[in-house]
Design an enzyme around this catalytic site. Structure first.
Site, PDB file in Angstrom:
ATOM      1  N   GLU A 737      32.484  33.271  24.316  1.00  0.00           N
ATOM      2  CA  GLU A 737      32.850  32.838  25.466  1.00  0.00           C
ATOM      3  C   GLU A 737      32.888  33.976  26.648  1.00  0.00           C
ATOM      4  OE1 GLU A 737      33.561  29.642  25.628  1.00  0.00           O
ATOM      5  OE2 GLU A 737      34.057  29.181  23.404  1.00  0.00           O
ATOM      6  N   CYS A 771      39.129  33.358  33.480  1.00  0.00           N
ATOM      7  CA  CYS A 771      37.570  33.263  33.429  1.00  0.00           C
ATOM      8  C   CYS A 771      37.148  31.649  34.200  1.00  0.00           C
ATOM      9  CB  CYS A 771      37.226  32.976  31.988  1.00  0.00           C
ATOM     10  SG  CYS A 771      38.232  32.098  31.032  1.00  0.00           S
TER      11      CYS A 771
END
Ligand code: NAD
Length: 976
Positions: A737, A771
């Site tokens: 990720e 994020c």
């Protein structure tokens, strides 16, 4: 009842037709919904074409009844253009007319004319200012100025009105002619219950001068109660200011009490006790409450107890109970009964008589434009009636209008039920009790949790409700306690032996002089040993029954729950997470344990495809040793998610946390070991990523790498993992990720109250270090300037401060390196774009890694500010002429993580669904805060390799599917 009925509008009056139309609309739920959504969007539509387009889009979604849908299709959607424009004009005109029915006036002259007219009918008024939601200090000052202007312009004219004794005095003396309702949320951009003291200070800085002025002008002030999340804060502020010597003996002030709140009785008693101590009475406007749907939906979505009664009769009964208590204590809490329900009011009148409260010593309040016949009859019977009258521009007043329309068409409304027939008088006038919701819609009972539709056995762990005292006190206590215990050494064992690397000193980013803890680090040799130990443990761990591994996860979740405040405190100290973010991190960690436990149970059943004589089983095996490499920004949830997913599917794990969050990692691993995961099956190797990376990724025994972090490191890991070395037995699997450059589009018809709030939360919460954070906002030309102005006000009003202070919205960034990168991006940004906001972090920079929110406008799509991830409180604003360009710009980076759009056009939302290149798309809400199960999370392009965390496909990445076919035929017969 008869009198009120007799005073209802007649067939030759426009209002009769209005009411019939409303009654008919009420019976058409699909049409009603679309009509209200259209009305809500109207203020943002500046041209007739835009109105026509939206009218077609909204009404085009009406499916029921079919004849209406066909008519709309032919006339509104498919009709000739001039006709559509004509219809648009008519729609706007109708909405404006309706607005005038419920809104007392646009300016002070209009208000004065309306109040004078109402007074001629023998009614007093309480004025409520309709405005936009306050997003920043500038807007809060504007609201204060508006309230002041209202007092200055209205009070003198009202003073000159000839006296009407019923309206202008009671047994205690003269009553103010000007009565103003004030929303405390409109006086502060810091109106957050989590920060009670800060919010109180900020509100009082504007409220005090206002109250002073009102008192001088002999005006009355009512403080509105707004919604449940701020109720206790409102009451706290009211008590604080009214106890001050200057206001202690002031009587002309009131508060609202909402009978539909389960806590209303308790609040009443507390208020009574307080007002006695204060020694001067106040007014109490008792209402049932106008936000039932909102309160119910919000509580259910958050998994909190629903704060309002679930049955209408319970609110009715509470209203009667409280009305009686008010009459009993009328000398302290002066009763104002706000209701249109004849039964409730009749009960109030009876109580007043029973308890000897003179008619002049209490009053009835009704909403402007909603209960004229009732008000007329009550006034004729000698009661003082006060009309609660909103004023202001009808465009920002749309939200109010929609609420009133909903109320007016709701089948719970007494007036409607009375007027529409079908309900007998006896039913309408029954004592409220179980089974006696004569005209109530069915309400759904609270299930006290949020439940994804596809995961029957999983519920999200509720976030803490910091509007309540208890969670605030608990976390404060945990922070204070941990503060005294920081700086400890945390030894780490691998394969039973201590690590041999240097000591890693972890600092508090809010205060770098504070050492959070000291952790031993792993050398390359230690890491190699950890891999071998994990490999040796594989046989035992993977062969245990799934139920045993699942139990470990559930036990871990339980342990985390019991240490919830302490874990949040660790995140506050070590990762610089403000309270709400730290709390959410812990809740998400619990969610990962529970969710993957549930998913693993499902996976364990495997699948069968048997035919006579052959048994076919499809199932899964673990991959082997998994290296988990995690970032610091979700110091618990992210490593926990990757680790428990690997463990529950039978893999063993070597876990390397980010250096910056090593102490929290020690806590996490400790919990998993305490929950029953054998130490050999889960090894912790804190230390430097670049140094340990090669062994954790390249060791022949490592079967899989689960990584979350930057794109640069993720791609390097992917490259390295692809290499095969001697002794390796399988191609390594990598899931990664990675970063993002997330954008939000603000459409020309967006609700800017919602958009500004959503963008600010997405861009600046946790100082932009999620994020999922928004770092680009792409705004359509038509709303660009007004949006930017409000955005700057909102972002500039955020509180920058240490994470441990509940007032803080923007905490520190994680470390000196990060601060340096952000500062240099700011320097660069000044050369290529316009710096519109640069909040100075002041003295805080001496203490920790602080940088205030920065906003750049006129950013070009190719500018590094619009292309590179900086992971800090930096926001680039890009101006675009239309939606086509907005989508092009939004998709014009190498990332595809999160994104969103604020729009009130169904077709724009539809385009976003199909055209925006993001893994997680959010429509009309902030783009951060993904919840396990509910919002499976992860991106593509250079934002991620693999499937979504917290989603149904995630565990599949940690296993190898295998199939077993068995021939069960023996000598002509099949064995079962
Ligand atoms: P980072 O890439 O610097 O570090 C992540 C981890 O990798 C740390 O444990 C670090 O020690 C380790 N590491 C560093 N170099 C390594 C190497 N050569 N080999 C192996 N491991 C190495 O990231 P960070 O600063 O900790 O976190 C911020 C980044 O993470 C941002 O880019 C953010 O977008 C991303 N992130 C993404 C998600 C997501 O779900 N997509 C979630 C959180 C964070």
């Amino acid at each position: 009842m008869q009198l009120v009925k007799a005073a209802q509008p007649r067939v030759w009056q426009p209002r009769w037709w209005n009411e019939r139309l409303m009654a008919w609309l009420m019976g058409q739920p699909s049409l009603r919904l679309q009509a209200f959504r259209f009305i809500d969007a109207l203020p943002s539509l500046s041209t007739r074409d835009a109105v026509a387009e939206h009218l077609g889009e909204y009404l085009g979604e009406v499916r029921e009844p079919p004849w209406i849908a066909r008519l709309i299709e032919r006339v509104v959607v498919g009709g000739p253009r001039p006709f559509a424009r004509g219809l648009a004009g008519l729609a706007r005109w109708t909405a404006a007319r309706m607005a005038r029915r419920f809104i007392a006036g646009a300016d002070f002259n209009g208000v004065l004319a309306t109040t004078a007219r109402l007074r001629r009918r023998g009614w007093a008024c309480s004025l409520d200012f309709l405005g936009e939601v306050v997003v920043g200090d500038v807007e809060a000052d504007q609201h204060r100025a508006m309230y002041e202007a209202a007092i200055t312009s209205l009070a003198p004219s009202m003073a000159s009105w000839p006296e009407q004794s019923r309206l202008d005095r009671d047994s205690r003396g003269p009553l103010p002619r000007l009565s103003l309702a004030i929303k405390l949320s409109s006086l502060s951009a810091r109106f957050r219950a989590i920060d009670r003291e800060g919010a109180t200070r900020d509100v009082l800085s504007r409220l005090r001068p206002l109250l002073r002025q009102a008192r001088r002008a002999e005006a009355q002030v009512y403080i509105d109660m707004e919604n449940h999340a701020v109720k206790d804060l409102v009451l706290h502020i009211v008590r604080t200011v009214l106890e001050e010597p200057e206001f202690r003996d002031w009587e002309d002030v009131g508060v609202a009490l909402q009978a539909y709140l389960c806590e209303a009785d308790r609040d009443f008693e507390t208020m009574l006790e307080w007002v006695r101590r204060r020694g001067t009475p106040i007014w109490v406007r008792l209402v049932k409450g106008a936000y039932w749907d909102f309160e119910t939906i919000t509580a259910r979505a958050n998994g909190w107890p629903v704060p309002v009664f679930s049955h209408k009769w319970e609110s009715d009964a509470a209203f009667e109970r409280l009305a009686e208590r008010l009459m009993v204590h009328a000398e302290w809490l002066r009763p104002a009964l706000g209701s249109h329900n004849l039964r409730s009011l009749a009960h109030g009148i009876a109580c007043a008589r029973t308890h000897g409260v003179a008619d002049g010593d209490w009053e009835v309040q009704v909403l402007y434009g909603m209960a004229d016949p009732l008000a007329a009859q009550l006034a004729a019977a000698g009661h003082r009636v006060r009309v609660y009258a909103p004023f202001g521009d009808w465009l920002p007043g749309m939200a109010y209008l929609v609420r009133r329309l909903l109320e007016n068409t709701s089948n719970e409304s007494f007036l409607r039920a009375g007027a529409a027939g079908g309900t007998t008088e006896e039913e309408l006038l029954m004592t409220p009790g179980p089974g006696r919701d004569a005209f109530a819609v069915a309400t759904t009972e609270s299930d006290g949790g949020t439940k994804p539709v596809d995961a029957e056995d999983f519920r999200n762990e509720p976030l803490s409700d910091f509007s309540r005292d208890e969670p605030r006190e608990q976390l404060q206590e945990a922070v204070s306690r941990l503060d005294g215990q920081l700086g400890q050494e945390w030894p780490v064992l691998v394969g039973g032996q201590p690590l041999s690397g240097s000591r890693l000193v972890s600092e508090n980013p809010s205060d770098v002089s504070q050492v959070v803890g000291i952790v031993a680090t792993a050398t390359v040799a230690d890491a190699g040993r950890a891999v071998l130990t994990a490999s040796a443990a594989l046989a035992d761990w993977s062969r245990r029954p799934m139920s045993e591994r699942v139990d470990c996860l559930r036990r871990a979740a339980g342990l985390m729950r019991s240490r919830r405040w302490e874990l949040a405190a660790w995140a506050i100290f070590e990762s610089g997470k403000p309270w709400a973010e730290a709390d959410a991190d812990v809740a998400e960690t619990i969610d990962f344990c529970e969710y993957y436990a549930t998913q693993a149970e499902r996976m364990d059943t495997g699948q069968r495809f048997d035919v006579p004589g052959e048994v076919n089983w499809y199932g899964y095996r673990p991959r082997g040793v998994v290296s988990v490499i995690s970032p610091w920004n979700f110091p618990l949830a992210i490593p926990a998610g990757m680790t428990v997913a690997a463990l529950v599917t039978g893999n063993t794990v070597v876990f390397k946390p980010a250096e910056q969050s090593s102490v929290i990692a020690v806590q996490l691993v400790g919990i998993l070991h305490d929950a029953g995961v054998p130490p050999e099956a889960l090894q912790l190797v804190p230390g430097n990523g670049e140094e340990l990376g090669p062994v954790l990724v390249g060791h022949p025994e490592v079967a899989m790498v689960a990584f979350t972090g930057s794109r640069e490191v993720g791609l390097a890991i992917n490259r390295q993992a692809a290499e095969t070395v001697v002794g390796q037995r399988a191609v390594r699997r990598v899931i990664a990720e990675m970063g993002g450059k997330n954008a939000i589009i603000v459409d020309g018809n967006a609700d800017l109250d919602v958009a500004v709030d959503g963008v600010v939360r997405s861009a600046f919460s946790y100082a932009g270090q999620k994020c999922s954070a928004c770092s680009r906002v792409i705004v359509l030309e038509s709303v660009h300037d007004v949006f930017v102005e409000r955005l700057i006000d909102a972002a500039g009003s955020l509180v920058v401060g240490p994470a441990r202070d509940p007032a803080t919205s923007v905490g520190p960034v994680i470390d000196a390196g990060s601060l340096e990168r952000i500062r240099s991006a700011i320097q660069q940004g000044r050369l290529s774009a316009r710096e519109m906001l640069a909040v100075d972090a002041g003295e805080l920079v001496q203490q920790g890694h602080f940088v205030g929110p920065h906003v750049f406008t006129d950013v070009l799509p190719s500018d590094p500010l619009a292309q590179e991830e900086f992971f800090g409180p930096l926001l680039a604003v890009l101006r675009v002429p239309d939606l086509d360009e907005a989508f092009r710009v939004a998709n014009g980076t190498e990332y595809a993580l999160t994104g969103g759009i604020f729009s009130r056009s169904p077709s724009s939302l539809e385009r976003a669904r199909s055209e925006l290149n993001v893994g997680n798309l959010y429509l009309n809400r902030e783009i951060t805060g993904a919840m396990v199960g509910r919002h499976p999370f992860g991106g593509y392009r250079f934002s991620g390799i693999g499937s979504k965390a917290g989603g149904p496909d995630y565990l599949g990445q940690f296993v190898i599917p295998v199939h077993v076919a068995e021939n069960t035929l023996r000598q002509g017969f099949a064995i079962e």
